[in-house]
Design a protein around this motif. Structure first.
Motif, PDB file in Angstrom:
ATOM      1  N   LYS A 107       0.833  -1.215   0.000  1.00 19.83           N
ATOM      2  CA  LYS A 107       0.000   0.000   0.000  1.00 19.83           C
ATOM      3  C   LYS A 107       0.864   1.260   0.000  1.00 19.83           C
ATOM      4  CE  LYS A 107      -2.500  -1.531   3.438  1.00 19.83           C
ATOM      5  NZ  LYS A 107      -3.417  -1.650   4.585  1.00 19.83           N
ATOM      6  N   ALA A 108       1.902   1.246   0.834  1.00 13.89           N
ATOM      7  CA  ALA A 108       2.779   2.419   0.909  1.00 13.89           C
ATOM      8  C   ALA A 108       3.484   2.633  -0.421  1.00 13.89           C
ATOM      9  CB  ALA A 108       3.802   2.234   2.024  1.00 13.89           C
ATOM     10  N   ALA A 109       3.882   1.526  -1.063  1.00 17.07           N
ATOM     11  CA  ALA A 109       4.563   1.647  -2.355  1.00 17.07           C
ATOM     12  C   ALA A 109       3.624   2.236  -3.406  1.00 17.07           C
ATOM     13  CB  ALA A 109       5.076   0.274  -2.797  1.00 17.07           C
ATOM     14  N   ILE A 110       2.390   1.789  -3.383  1.00 13.23           N
ATOM     15  CA  ILE A 110       1.412   2.305  -4.357  1.00 13.23           C
ATOM     16  C   ILE A 110       1.208   3.803  -4.138  1.00 13.23           C
ATOM     17  CG2 ILE A 110      -1.044   2.249  -5.017  1.00 13.23           C
ATOM     18  CD1 ILE A 110      -0.941  -0.808  -4.411  1.00 13.23           C
ATOM     19  N   LYS A 111       1.053   4.198  -2.871  1.00 18.21           N
ATOM     20  CA  LYS A 111       0.815   5.618  -2.581  1.00 18.21           C
ATOM     21  C   LYS A 111       2.010   6.469  -2.996  1.00 18.21           C
ATOM     22  CE  LYS A 111      -2.800   5.257   0.802  1.00 18.21           C
ATOM     23  NZ  LYS A 111      -3.101   4.850   2.158  1.00 18.21           N
ATOM     24  N   ALA A 112       3.191   5.993  -2.676  1.00 20.18           N
ATOM     25  CA  ALA A 112       4.386   6.777  -3.012  1.00 20.18           C
ATOM     26  C   ALA A 112       4.587   6.840  -4.520  1.00 20.18           C
ATOM     27  CB  ALA A 112       5.607   6.170  -2.333  1.00 20.18           C
ATOM     28  N   ALA A 113       4.252   5.743  -5.206  1.00 20.92           N
ATOM     29  CA  ALA A 113       4.441   5.714  -6.658  1.00 20.92           C
ATOM     30  C   ALA A 113       3.633   6.818  -7.332  1.00 20.92           C
ATOM     31  CB  ALA A 113       4.045   4.344  -7.211  1.00 20.92           C
ATOM     32  N   ARG A 114       2.507   7.159  -6.737  1.00 23.28           N
ATOM     33  CA  ARG A 114       1.670   8.225  -7.322  1.00 23.28           C
ATOM     34  C   ARG A 114       2.347   9.591  -7.218  1.00 23.28           C
ATOM     35  NH1 ARG A 114      -3.719   6.099  -4.598  1.00 23.28           N
ATOM     36  NH2 ARG A 114      -4.136   4.355  -5.987  1.00 23.28           N
TER      37      ARG A 114
END
Lengths: 809, 279, 160
Positions: A107-114
């Motif tokens: 989840k953190a990776a997805i958020k940061a990727a944005r």
């Protein structure tokens, strides 16, 4: 031949783990402290990366690091090294990985990727291979001339052609001059997705001692190891590749896909497991896709139907990087004119860079593309010649003594194509009179195994319409097929069998059971050779380059045939060792001993395998022999490189011949084609496990039906895959399986196959599309040349025809 | 994202009003998909399933069928008392998603998204149903025509909740829903058609015909209804072919296919409804 | 934000603090380590994540864990019975899937088995229409479905 293990429909050994949810797949592996990767992908099809802004993402909660391709000083590839693990300087397709975000949780990776921003300078792009070879087309790889490639490949620097394969037999011009009837058509097979239900994934960790361990749902652990050890400059012993259960491959997880990226990213976090699992959406552009072939076929016939000249020109949209498609280009070239003997042949097969996702192996490997053109063509030719399409084919097929396009002579033991065609014709109801299939098999002196499976009652067909005869049309047709494996000349397999003191055996190979059933089939081959019940063989479930012996890769339907041969040799070597020890006990020559029922016999005296497994202990306690381990290894027989000028040579290690036939119901009002009955006849040499062999064919047929009727990747003008989901990219559902699915195996033994077996797992897909399209032609009189045969195509074609007739609609 | 599970309608409305960007979660079969794709980024979801006691019902009165918005598609598919006049609801339920989706998805949710191809949108439109909404200012009731505004746009104020649907049961009427799809199993409709027929007298039929996924919202086509009433199927086909203008961006079929399919589908749907009318 | 839920999974009670955005699938796999339930698409389209909630099959990838407070959940791991002596007894549907070759890669299998179990709970003699009702939204890319249909029919016979 009476057997104890081979030829029996043993339920698969991994089934219990799979049906209880115990079987561990890549995404199920959960190491403590795992870091998760999310990739930021290119949003443009072709352009220069101007800047990458990661500051905000780096500050996001849970983020460990943001990785770009900047530090990757290597190019990935096997046959041609043309791909960076993360884009460097340039992007070449929408979806190309540019930045990897590594975080504590997914989840953190997805958020940061944005939060990552990338600026590009867009370049002109090209999606279609025919456009990509035009003068002035955007050049996708400026550095093609500097890429390393194996000598058997033929890139054209300064163009988008990354491989050109040419085959020449006889004199094509003379062939056409002599021909009475010449027919030329264009065909296309679009890009399609494998749509394995398991998304691809990998988990990598670099130890602090600079050793790499990667788990991957790959079909090719040794390829992965070889490339990773090359690009990271490590000895093979420092790269370990482990493959857990694999949830469907179909070629889409062969060669390499996400492993170099995962390993490259993990390298920045030594000691940490780094996990990268693709989403379903990413499966349409983040690993490999399949096919994408635009071809022109020209054939010349004599009036009597003899096919004397064939010229094929095939253009493959290989995607932005060519390494995975490069061999398909060659493979399609090998058999591009189908299972026919033709005096004069001229084939050009081109692999072409396009600004699209990467094309790789897809069940059939060039052969469905080749048969789509050829088997449609033969039907069209038959009508123009006024010859029955079955008769035209029988007149021209490869038979014992025929010379194929590559200059190889077909032998009786290569399988019985003629019988396959006659049986398929009979089963689909195109014969003059309905005969018993067994009777036809007897005529040809070949053993058969027949199975008929039933689908669901097709109540989705509206009840009302059954009254409307003129609305529905039934059509039937056939399409023969041949396929040979496309492989490295030294594509080896090896096996280890370890004997245990209780008379059981452990079998180790590195072929991957991705559903095809090799765990069970190879155990059957081992058991049969050892002469013991199959339950006594335990096949190691994972493949692990540090544990299990070398296997080139699990592709080309080659496991039962090739890895199976290695297993048989390993089992024979176990028996040799048993005999050697036993010969000392009996004090006779090993050649005087026999093996049966789990014992070594000298006359009426015997020693049980149990007493030999760890070495034999005499009554006084002294021991001889030692623990028994058998090994076996094979390479394909006598393969050579193609001749540089003619493209010919010993390029196919074997062929599987067969024939498919379809009965379709076409709804003129909706443009829907429903396959009511589908017949596949294959000469597979020997069904090691008939239940699983049938499963391979049924699965291949339905997968092929998807591509024939519906499946196609839809690109936007910007090169984006617009239908990257199972909602929009629709694959067949349980209701779409044919009402009747007939599978018939012929058993003409393959001399170098274990117990006579030859490849079969891909073959059920090869001629599905042409069989259906030919049946559609039979039903409604419309010839179609482009796949898929979806409603848009059918409705449009029917509309145009009606309009042409002067009707208003 | 916050998660709320209010115990009353009033509470639900209040939460929706208090949280800008909050959305209603019923079965979640659309919301969760749109959330995952990033199409929506709700600040909060308001799970209204605790209101099932109030909003999950199917009731018959003399001349109307009342359906609560939290009625699941499985409820509709397997309701033994569904009047034959509204068999189209069962037709729509049968091809809706798949079993697991039908177990969660609600009729209210199917309508709320104002998706042009939603199964129950054209069905309820053809049945001349009304939709009932509750909000901070009380309740209101709208015709289906007035409810759909455009792709993804419904005539709903912030803080409003769909509470139910009221479907008239006309004597001497029948209905049918059909779709065209790419595969026979779970699939979204290429286009769909719902038709209600009513016997006016021995000679005349009243027809209501609604079409889904041919325009930005489910639409009735009055001209087509007139032609269908005369059983001028060729006329219907011509009309729909000439007048429909479906968007070119559909991933399920080209505009040309939709134009060609519409009349054929209307004919099939009409014929089944007619058979049902005969009993 | 987090929320506390109480759920029963395969006959065990759990009290969990979950993120409000977590799906049921995520909680089953990553929190309870019940990895038999698979994620094939995350969109409710493939069926690999099917579980039973209060006896009815649903798609756990498109349900929030927060919605599950107070529910009884059965996953594929809960379909086989463990006897007192530790031996495992498979359900008839699991046995038939093995016998009929209805499994290839196995990734879709948990979903098919869960959905088929629900079907056989409902009826011991399913018609093709009922099989279609329960399974038409489950995708398998390996088998071509014929063996799966045969396994379901056979399991029904066994349970009768």
């Amino acid at each position: 031949m009476s057997t104890i293990a081979v030829g029996k429909s043993v339920p698969r050994f991994d089934a219990r783990e799979k049906v209880t949810g115990e079987a561990v797949y890549i995404a199920d592996i959960q190491f403590p402290g795992t870091l998760h990767v999310k990739v930021v992908r290119s949003t443009i099809p072709h352009g220069i990366i101007k800047s990458i802004h990661t500051e905000e993402a780096e500050k996001a909660e849970g983020v460990y690091g943001i990785i770009t391709g900047e530090k990757a000083d290597f190019l990935v590839g096997i046959c041609i090294h043309d791909q960076p693990p993360l884009a460097r300087r340039k992007v070449r397709y929408v979806g190309e990985p540019v930045v990897a975000v590594v975080a504590e949780t997914e989840k953190a990776a997805i958020k940061a990727a944005r939060l990552v921003r990338i600026e590009y300078e867009e370049l002109p792009h090209v999606l279609n291979p025919l456009d990509a070879i035009k003068e002035g087309a955007p050049l996708i790889h400026e550095d093609l001339g500097s890429y390393f490639h194996l000598p058997t490949f033929n890139p054209k620097p300064g163009t988008n052609i990354f491989h050109h394969y040419h085959v020449e037999k006889g004199n094509i011009e003379e062939g056409f001059r002599k021909a009475d009837v010449i027919i030329e058509r264009n065909y296309s097979f679009p890009h399609i997705a494998h749509a394995q239900i398991e998304p691809h994934g990998a988990i990598a960790r670099w130890s602090k001692g600079n050793e790499l361990h990667i788990y991957s749902s790959t079909q090719a652990p040794f390829i992965v190891r070889s490339v990773l050890s090359r690009v990271f400059n490590l000895p093979s012993t420092s790269v370990r590749v482990t493959v857990p259960y694999l949830g469907g491959g179909f070629g889409g997880k062969s060669d390499l896909t996400i492993e170099p990226l995962t390993a490259y990213v993990a390298r920045f976090f030594p000691g940490k497991w780094v996990k990268f699992i693709l989403t379903r959406e990413e499966m349409y552009f983040g690993s490999l896709i399949g096919r994408g072939c635009y071809s022109t076929l020209k054939m010349g016939f004599k009036k009597d139907g003899r096919l004397i000249a064939a010229k094929a020109s095939m253009h493959f949209a290989g995607g932005a990087y060519g390494d995975y498609a490069i061999n398909i280009v060659t493979g399609a070239g090998h058999n591009s004119t189908g299972p026919y003997e033709i005096e004069n042949v001229y084939v050009d097969s081109y692999g072409i860079y396009t600004n699209t996702p990467l094309v790789g192996a897809y069940r059939g490997y060039g052969h469905p593309e080749a048969h789509w053109q050829t088997e449609r063509h033969m039907d069209i030719a038959a009508r123009e010649l006024g010859i029955d399409p079955v008769a035209l084919r029988l007149k021209n097929i490869l038979k014992p003594g025929s010379e194929n396009n590559l200059g190889q002579i077909i032998k009786e033991s290569n399988g019985n194509l003629e019988a396959s065609i006659k049986i398929a014709v009979n089963e689909i109801g195109l014969g003059k009179e309905k005969r018993e299939t067994e009777e036809i098999a007897r005529d040809h002196n070949v053993r058969i195994i027949k199975n008929t499976s039933k689908g669901l009652d097709r109540r989705a067909i509206p009840v009302i319409t059954k009254k409307e005869e003129e609305r529905f049309a039934v059509g039937r047709a056939i399409a023969p097929l041949m396929k040979s494996p496309v492989m490295a000349t030294n594509a080896g397999s090896s096996a280890i069998i370890k004997a245990n003191k209780d008379g059981t055996f452990n079998l180790l190979v590195s072929s991957i059971d991705m559903g095809q059933g090799s765990i069970t089939a190879l155990s059957q081959i081992a058991a049969e050779t050892l002469g013991i019940p199959v339950e006594k063989v335990r096949h190691y479930r994972a493949a692990d380059t540090e544990v299990t012996p070398y296997e080139w890769q699990t592709v080309a339907s080659s496991t039962t045939w090739k890895a199976g041969s290695a297993v048989r040799k390993a089992a024979l070597s176990v028996l040799d060792k048993f005999k050697e020890t036993a010969s000392k006990v009996f004090d006779v020559s090993p050649s005087e001993l026999e093996v049966r029922d789990g014992k070594v016999w000298y006359g009426n005296e015997s020693i049980d395998f149990k007493e030999l497994a760890k070495g034999y202990v005499f009554p006084d306690g002294h021991a001889i022999g030692g623990p028994v381990i058998g090994t076996g290894a094979v390479v394909p027989h006598g393969l050579t490189y193609p001749d540089k000028k003619t493209g010919r040579g010993e390029l196919a290690a074997e062929w599987t011949f067969g024939c498919q036939a379809a009965e379709v119901l076409v709804d003129r009002k909706t443009g829907r084609i429903r396959v009511r009955k589908f017949v596949t006849v294959l000469d597979i040499g020997k069904a090691i496990n008939p239940l699983m062999a049938k499963g391979q064919v049924e699965g291949a047929v339905v997968q092929g039906m998807g591509a024939a009727l519906n499946e196609t990747l839809v690109y936007g003008e910007d090169g984006r895959v617009r239908n990257a989901s199972l909602t929009d990219y629709k694959i067949p559902t349980p209701e779409d399986a044919p009402e009747e699915l007939v599978t018939i195996f012929l058993e003409t033994p393959q001399p170098d196959g274990p117990f006579g077996a030859r490849p079969l797992a891909e073959h059920g897909i090869v001629s599905v599309a042409p069989a259906i399209a030919n049946a559609v032609r039979d039903a409604i009189g419309i010839d179609l040349y482009d796949l898929p045969l979806n409603q848009d195509r059918l409705l449009e074609a029917i509309y145009q025809r009606e309009k042409g007739k002067g009707g208003d609609k | 994202m916050r998660y709320f599970a209010p115990a009353s309608l009033e509470e639900a409305i209040n939460i929706l009003l208090e949280h800008e960007g909050a959305i209603i979660l019923a079965g979640g079969t659309d919301v969760m998909v749109e959330k995952r794709s990033g199409k929506i980024e709700p600040s909060a979801v308001v799970d209204i399933k605790k209101l099932e006691g109030e909003l999950r019902y199917m009731r018959l009165s003399d001349d109307r069928l009342e359906i609560g918005s939290l009625t699941t598609i499985t409820d509709i598919l397997h309701w033994g008392k569904l009047p034959h006049e509204v068999t189209s609801l069962k037709d729509a339920a049968r091809v809706f998603g798949c079993h697991e989706i039908r177990n969660r998805a609600t009729i209210g949710g199917n309508i709320a998204h104002a998706s042009p191809g939603a199964e129950f949108a054209s069905t309820l439109l053809a049945l001349d149903a009304t939709v009932q909404l509750a909000g901070k200012d009380g309740k209101r009731e709208l015709s289906m025509e007035d409810f759909f505004l455009g792709p993804g746009k419904a005539n709903m104020e912030r803080g409003e909740v769909i509470t139910g649907f009221s479907v008239p049961l006309l004597s001497g009427s029948s209905s049918c829903y059909m779709r065209a799809s790419r595969v026979d199993g779970m699939d979204l409709a290429i286009i769909n058609c719902a038709i209600r027929l009513q016997d006016l007298d021995a000679e005349n039929l009243a027809v209501r015909a609604a079409f889904g996924a041919v325009a930005g919202k489910p639409i009735r086509i009055v001209e087509a209804e007139k032609l269908l009433a005369r059983e001028d199927f060729e006329g219907v086909k011509r009309l729909l072919f000439d007048t429909l203008n479906p968007r070119a961006t559909s991933l399920r079929a080209a505009p040309m296919s939709k134009k060609l399919l519409a009349g054929n589908l209307a004919e099939d749907t009409y014929k089944i409804a007619k058979e049902r009318l005969a009993g | 934000m987090s929320v506390e839920i109480k759920i029963n999974v395969n006959n065990r009670d759990y009290r969990l603090i979950v993120d409000e955005e977590d799906t049921l699938l995520y909680v089953l796999r990553e929190r309870l380590h019940l990895t038999g339930t698979k994620e094939g698409c995350g969109n409710g389209e493939c069926g690999a994540c099917a579980v039973l909630v209060d006896g009815e099959p649903v798609r756990s990838c498109i349900i929030l864990a927060a919605e599950m407070n107070g529910k009884n959940i059965v996953t594929v791991e809960g379909l086989s019975k463990v006897e007192k002596d530790g031996t495992v007894k498979l359900s008839p549907i699991q046995e038939s899937f093995i016998e009929e070759g209805a499994i290839q890669c196995g990734f879709c299998t948990p979903g098919f088995v869960v959905a088929s179990s629900a079907l056989l709970e409902k009826t011991k003699d399913p018609t093709d229409e009922e099989i279609e009702e329960y399974l038409s939204g489950h995708l398998c890319r390996c088998t071509g479905y014929a063996t799966i249909l045969k396994a379901v029919r056979k399991a029904a016979e066994k349970t009768r």
